[in-house]
Design a protein around this motif. Structure first.
Motif, PDB file in Angstrom:
ATOM      1  N   LEU A  78      -9.760  -0.600  11.041  1.00 58.37           N
ATOM      2  CA  LEU A  78     -10.846  -1.329  11.056  1.00 58.37           C
ATOM      3  C   LEU A  78     -11.198  -2.256  11.778  1.00 58.37           C
ATOM      4  N   GLY A  79     -10.120  -3.146  11.863  1.00 58.37           N
ATOM      5  CA  GLY A  79     -10.066  -4.223  12.870  1.00 58.37           C
ATOM      6  C   GLY A  79     -10.031  -4.103  14.392  1.00 58.37           C
ATOM      7  N   SER A  80      -9.474  -2.367  14.739  1.00 59.96           N
ATOM      8  CA  SER A  80      -9.436  -2.154  15.931  1.00 59.96           C
ATOM      9  C   SER A  80     -10.602  -1.637  16.656  1.00 59.96           C
ATOM     10  N   LEU A  81     -11.714  -1.284  15.621  1.00 66.17           N
ATOM     11  CA  LEU A  81     -13.102  -0.671  16.112  1.00 66.17           C
ATOM     12  C   LEU A  81     -13.802  -1.673  17.310  1.00 66.17           C
ATOM     13  N   PRO A  82     -14.471  -0.944  18.336  1.00 65.90           N
ATOM     14  CA  PRO A  82     -15.043  -1.562  19.030  1.00 65.90           C
ATOM     15  C   PRO A  82     -15.895  -2.429  18.368  1.00 65.90           C
TER      16      PRO A  82
END
Length: 89
Positions: A78-82
Motif C-alpha cells: 500500500l505504501g508503494s502505490l503512486p
C-alpha cells in the motif's frame, strides 16, 4: 461446585474480565489486519488485473520471500502505490 450444564468455571470476575479484554484486543487486531489485507489485495488486483485469490497468494508469496509478516507486506504494498490525483466533481 461447577455446573457442567452452564459451562461455568471457577474463574474470578477479574479473570473473566481479563479474558474478555484479551479477546477484544485479539478481535480488534484481526479486524485491523483484515482491513489492511483487503485494501492491499484490492490495490494489487487493480494494478495487475488478477483475481482476489491470486492477489492473496501473491501477497503471501512476497511476504515469505522477503521474510516479512503478511501485515508488513500489505503495508509495504500500500505504501508503494503512486499518489492519486484528486477527482474533480
Amino acid at each position: 461446585m461447577d455446573d457442567p450444564g452452564t459451562g461455568a468455571d471457577s474463574a474470578t470476575p477479574a479473570q473473566v474480565v481479563a479474558r474478555q479484554r484479551a479477546e477484544l484486543e485479539r478481535l480488534r487486531h484481526l479486524a485491523a489486519t483484515s482491513a489492511v489485507l483487503e485494501r492491499a489485495k484490492g490495490a494489487l488486483m487493480a494494478l495487475t488485473g488478477c483475481a482476489p485469490d491470486a492477489a492473496d497468494q501473491e501477497l503471501r508469496r512476497r511476504a515469505e520471500a522477503g521474510g516479512r509478516t503478511l501485515l508488513e507486506q500489505c503495508r509495504l504494498t500500500l505504501g508503494s502505490l503512486p499518489p492519486q490525483e484528486p477527482s474533480l466533481q
